[in-house]
Scaffold this motif. Structure first.
Motif, PDB file in Angstrom:
ATOM      1  N   ASN A   1      45.276 -25.076 106.377  1.00  0.00           N
ATOM      2  CA  ASN A   1      46.625 -24.539 106.572  1.00  0.00           C
ATOM      3  C   ASN A   1      47.560 -25.303 105.631  1.00  0.00           C
ATOM      4  OD1 ASN A   1      49.104 -23.691 107.391  1.00  0.00           O
ATOM      5  ND2 ASN A   1      48.742 -23.993 109.575  1.00  0.00           N
ATOM      6  N   TYR A   2      47.947 -24.658 104.521  1.00  0.00           N
ATOM      7  CA  TYR A   2      48.768 -25.335 103.514  1.00  0.00           C
ATOM      8  C   TYR A   2      50.233 -25.391 103.893  1.00  0.00           C
ATOM      9  CZ  TYR A   2      44.767 -25.224 100.397  1.00  0.00           C
ATOM     10  OH  TYR A   2      43.538 -25.427  99.852  1.00  0.00           O
ATOM     11  N   ARG A   3      50.646 -24.524 104.795  1.00  0.00           N
ATOM     12  CA  ARG A   3      52.066 -24.479 105.163  1.00  0.00           C
ATOM     13  C   ARG A   3      52.199 -24.550 106.677  1.00  0.00           C
ATOM     14  NH1 ARG A   3      55.671 -22.497 101.457  1.00  0.00           N
ATOM     15  NH2 ARG A   3      57.152 -23.311 102.938  1.00  0.00           N
ATOM     16  N   PRO A   4      51.871 -25.709 107.232  1.00  0.00           N
ATOM     17  CA  PRO A   4      52.000 -25.821 108.697  1.00  0.00           C
ATOM     18  C   PRO A   4      53.442 -25.598 109.130  1.00  0.00           C
ATOM     19  CG  PRO A   4      50.852 -27.718 107.763  1.00  0.00           C
ATOM     20  CD  PRO A   4      51.437 -26.947 106.605  1.00  0.00           C
ATOM     21  N   THR A   5      53.616 -25.036 110.298  1.00  0.00           N
ATOM     22  CA  THR A   5      54.956 -24.823 110.840  1.00  0.00           C
ATOM     23  C   THR A   5      55.270 -25.933 111.823  1.00  0.00           C
ATOM     24  OG1 THR A   5      53.969 -23.379 112.483  1.00  0.00           O
ATOM     25  CG2 THR A   5      54.907 -22.329 110.554  1.00  0.00           C
ATOM     26  N   PRO A   6      56.560 -26.270 111.998  1.00  0.00           N
ATOM     27  CA  PRO A   6      56.926 -27.330 112.951  1.00  0.00           C
ATOM     28  C   PRO A   6      56.317 -27.061 114.328  1.00  0.00           C
ATOM     29  CG  PRO A   6      58.821 -26.639 111.679  1.00  0.00           C
ATOM     30  CD  PRO A   6      57.713 -25.677 111.358  1.00  0.00           C
TER      31      PRO A   6
ATOM     32  N   PHE B   1      54.433 -29.504 113.216  1.00  0.00           N
ATOM     33  CA  PHE B   1      53.638 -30.151 112.190  1.00  0.00           C
ATOM     34  C   PHE B   1      54.528 -30.476 110.992  1.00  0.00           C
ATOM     35  CE2 PHE B   1      50.339 -27.723 114.413  1.00  0.00           C
ATOM     36  CZ  PHE B   1      49.417 -28.728 114.637  1.00  0.00           C
ATOM     37  N   ASP B   2      54.120 -31.466 110.249  1.00  0.00           N
ATOM     38  CA  ASP B   2      54.781 -31.818 109.005  1.00  0.00           C
ATOM     39  C   ASP B   2      54.471 -30.739 107.974  1.00  0.00           C
ATOM     40  OD1 ASP B   2      55.548 -32.785 106.576  1.00  0.00           O
ATOM     41  OD2 ASP B   2      54.423 -34.654 106.714  1.00  0.00           O
ATOM     42  N   ALA B   3      55.506 -29.994 107.554  1.00  0.00           N
ATOM     43  CA  ALA B   3      55.300 -28.826 106.700  1.00  0.00           C
ATOM     44  C   ALA B   3      54.763 -29.185 105.317  1.00  0.00           C
ATOM     45  CB  ALA B   3      56.602 -28.053 106.561  1.00  0.00           C
ATOM     46  N   GLU B   4      54.859 -30.452 104.934  1.00  0.00           N
ATOM     47  CA  GLU B   4      54.418 -30.860 103.599  1.00  0.00           C
ATOM     48  C   GLU B   4      52.946 -31.246 103.549  1.00  0.00           C
ATOM     49  OE1 GLU B   4      56.540 -30.494 101.102  1.00  0.00           O
ATOM     50  OE2 GLU B   4      57.868 -29.741 102.680  1.00  0.00           O
ATOM     51  N   THR B   5      52.328 -31.394 104.691  1.00  0.00           N
ATOM     52  CA  THR B   5      50.969 -31.934 104.723  1.00  0.00           C
ATOM     53  C   THR B   5      49.982 -30.860 105.158  1.00  0.00           C
ATOM     54  OG1 THR B   5      51.905 -34.056 105.383  1.00  0.00           O
ATOM     55  CG2 THR B   5      49.525 -33.801 105.638  1.00  0.00           C
TER      56      THR B   5
END
Ligand SMILES: [Zn+2]
Length: 137
Positions: A68-73, A75-79
């Motif tokens: 998942n390259y674009r996790p949603t809050p 989660f840290d969206a950059e990681t």
């Protein structure tokens, strides 16, 4: 690593208590000796209610995963996050995260040998998996 904090339920409390001790524990049927996961009060193989919580090796292999390259809050969206299906040595499958490697397909061959590690989040420790070190094989 940020992310949601799971909410233990009566059925899963022993699992989280084990994680707090940094032990991966799952249920095992005393009638047919099968290990199983997710937590249930009856064995999914033989319907026995003679089941116990037991520590397992914490080793397994990578069955499948998604990155998942674009996790949603929260989660840290950059990681990027590796969401993996892991087959434990004892047989059951569980969903978890693979950490400790760059999240690229080259680093995540199927059948990759994994071992459990624990990551603090909120008041809990979450079982996650990391590639088994060569020296430990
Ligand atoms: Zn059984």
């Amino acid at each position: 690593m940020t992310g949601p904090v799971p909410v233990p339920t009566p059925a899963t409390t022993p699992y989280w208590e084990g994680a707090q001790r940094e032990e991966l524990t799952i249920q095992q049927c005393q009638s047919c000796t099968q290990h199983y996961f997710y937590p249930r009060p009856f064995c999914p193989y033989c319907n026995s209610d003679d089941v116990v919580w037991t520590p397992v090796s914490g080793r397994g292999r990578l069955l499948s995963y998604v990155i998942n390259y674009r996790p949603t809050p929260p989660f840290d969206a950059e990681t990027p996050i590796v969401v993996a299906l892991v087959e434990l040595e004892e047989g059951p499958h569980l969903m978890s995260n693979v950490i400790g490697v760059d999240p690229t397909p080259e680093n995540l061959p199927l059948d990759l040998q994994l071992e459990v590690t624990f990551v603090e989040r909120g008041d809990l420790k979450l079982p996650m998996f990391t590639p088994l070190q060569e020296s430990a094989r």
